[in-house]
Design a protein around this motif. Sequence first.
Motif, PDB file in Angstrom:
ATOM      1  N   GLY A  69      85.182 -11.386  25.272  1.00 44.21           N
ATOM      2  CA  GLY A  69      85.937 -12.011  24.196  1.00 44.21           C
ATOM      3  C   GLY A  69      86.688 -13.227  24.694  1.00 44.21           C
ATOM      4  O   GLY A  69      86.732 -13.500  25.895  1.00 44.21           O
ATOM      5  N   ARG A  70      87.280 -13.953  23.764  1.00 47.31           N
ATOM      6  CA  ARG A  70      88.086 -15.108  24.139  1.00 47.31           C
ATOM      7  C   ARG A  70      89.281 -14.658  24.990  1.00 47.31           C
ATOM      8  O   ARG A  70      89.651 -13.479  24.962  1.00 47.31           O
ATOM      9  N   ALA A 109      92.143 -10.013  15.413  1.00 55.41           N
ATOM     10  CA  ALA A 109      92.157 -10.043  13.947  1.00 55.41           C
ATOM     11  C   ALA A 109      93.341 -10.830  13.407  1.00 55.41           C
ATOM     12  O   ALA A 109      93.275 -11.391  12.310  1.00 55.41           O
ATOM     13  N   SER A 110      94.412 -10.920  14.185  1.00 56.06           N
ATOM     14  CA  SER A 110      95.602 -11.626  13.697  1.00 56.06           C
ATOM     15  C   SER A 110      95.427 -13.146  13.741  1.00 56.06           C
ATOM     16  O   SER A 110      96.157 -13.884  13.090  1.00 56.06           O
ATOM     17  N   GLU A 111      94.449 -13.628  14.524  1.00 56.72           N
ATOM     18  CA  GLU A 111      94.200 -15.065  14.613  1.00 56.72           C
ATOM     19  C   GLU A 111      93.043 -15.520  13.739  1.00 56.72           C
ATOM     20  O   GLU A 111      92.910 -16.703  13.438  1.00 56.72           O
ATOM     21  N   GLY A 112      92.167 -14.579  13.347  1.00 52.84           N
ATOM     22  CA  GLY A 112      91.009 -14.953  12.552  1.00 52.84           C
ATOM     23  C   GLY A 112      89.905 -15.554  13.395  1.00 52.84           C
ATOM     24  O   GLY A 112      90.004 -15.666  14.616  1.00 52.84           O
ATOM     25  N   VAL A 171      84.697  -5.335  17.947  1.00 49.64           N
ATOM     26  CA  VAL A 171      85.969  -4.620  17.980  1.00 49.64           C
ATOM     27  C   VAL A 171      87.060  -5.576  17.509  1.00 49.64           C
ATOM     28  O   VAL A 171      87.373  -6.555  18.187  1.00 49.64           O
ATOM     29  N   MET A 172      87.611  -5.285  16.342  1.00 48.53           N
ATOM     30  CA  MET A 172      88.630  -6.157  15.757  1.00 48.53           C
ATOM     31  C   MET A 172      90.007  -5.630  16.144  1.00 48.53           C
ATOM     32  O   MET A 172      90.510  -4.665  15.571  1.00 48.53           O
ATOM     33  N   ASN A 173      90.593  -6.272  17.146  1.00 47.10           N
ATOM     34  CA  ASN A 173      91.857  -5.803  17.721  1.00 47.10           C
ATOM     35  C   ASN A 173      93.065  -6.392  16.988  1.00 47.10           C
ATOM     36  O   ASN A 173      92.952  -7.361  16.244  1.00 47.10           O
ATOM     37  N   LYS A 174      94.211  -5.790  17.226  1.00 46.81           N
ATOM     38  CA  LYS A 174      95.514  -6.233  16.701  1.00 46.81           C
ATOM     39  C   LYS A 174      95.595  -6.105  15.178  1.00 46.81           C
ATOM     40  O   LYS A 174      96.232  -6.921  14.500  1.00 46.81           O
ATOM     41  N   ILE A 175      94.962  -5.057  14.622  1.00 49.24           N
ATOM     42  CA  ILE A 175      95.019  -4.855  13.171  1.00 49.24           C
ATOM     43  C   ILE A 175      96.423  -4.481  12.711  1.00 49.24           C
ATOM     44  O   ILE A 175      96.735  -4.556  11.524  1.00 49.24           O
ATOM     45  N   ASP A 176      97.290  -4.073  13.670  1.00 46.35           N
ATOM     46  CA  ASP A 176      98.680  -3.761  13.326  1.00 46.35           C
ATOM     47  C   ASP A 176      99.457  -5.016  12.926  1.00 46.35           C
ATOM     48  O   ASP A 176     100.542  -4.920  12.352  1.00 46.35           O
ATOM     49  N   LYS A 177      98.871  -6.212  13.193  1.00 45.28           N
ATOM     50  CA  LYS A 177      99.567  -7.461  12.891  1.00 45.28           C
ATOM     51  C   LYS A 177      99.116  -8.095  11.577  1.00 45.28           C
ATOM     52  O   LYS A 177      99.578  -9.188  11.230  1.00 45.28           O
TER      53      LYS A 177
END
Length: 305
Positions: A20-21, A102-105, A127-133
């Motif tokens: 990932g980035r 996910a918070s950055e799109g 895997v879409m991380n940081k969905i809590d944000k």
Amino acid sequence: MSKNSSAKTKFRSGFVAIIGRPNVGKSTLMNHVIGQKIAIMSDKPQTTRNKIHGVYTSPEMQIVFLDTPGIHKRQSKLGDYMNTTALSTLDEVEAVLFLVDASEGFGGGDRFIIERLKSINTPVILVMNKIDKIEPEALLPMIEEYNKLYSFAEIVPISAKLGNNVTTLIEQIGKFLPPGPQYYPEDQVTDHPEQFVCAELVREKILMLTREEVPHSIAVTIEDMRVQENGVVHISALIFVERDSQKGIIIGKQGALLKEVGKLARQDIERLLGSKIFLELWVKVKKDWRNQDRVLRDLGFHRDA
């Protein structure tokens, strides 16, 4: 067939790359899965430089994770090494976890990685991380956007920091593992030597405490590591920087910053080793080390590492 032999045939194992980035949470995810810090974390991009092998073992499976350097636009030979390391991993594994923030799109860096993924046959789990944000309703349009660009084997939204849905991710990974042996003992969490992890923990504290001009100009090596007669582990670590001004920053006024690095690193290393340690830190200038092939080799940055 006995119960034991039946259990062995059902056991699955394999290698999984996390890609990932920079700064999308790859190290955070692996540390959470493993249950112990083996990959350093920082809010500064390009924190991970080597493929970190983390081992997850359950009664049903063993997953050997490769936490790769974040893929980014290269600015030095070290950056070139990091990109090559990340991308070469994809052909060597049972599955690839493509981690996005996910918070950055969706971003240009994601598009670059997706284009690289099109050249491999390995199953890719988005895997879409940081969905809590983010708000839940924002997730579906984002998933649709990624789906238009690549046919993912699975899509799993998670929060690596909070542990949300990580168990589901492990279950999904298990579906792609072939029947296989247990490569590592069940209590082993990494295949890196202790010296490597100790050096990384020192580097993490420097990343945490220093300003922007320092972080990517540092490397840490363990010069000496031995158990003394009193049971205390003596560790001598050498910190490389590129300029004299950076050396002054890391040492700090009257040695204050270096002492703080040592204190914080010692706490983590003692948890890692389960014993008291005495940590010596030295700072040395190696001008432009990130662009010198010989120096990179000496510091352990090999293209085939």
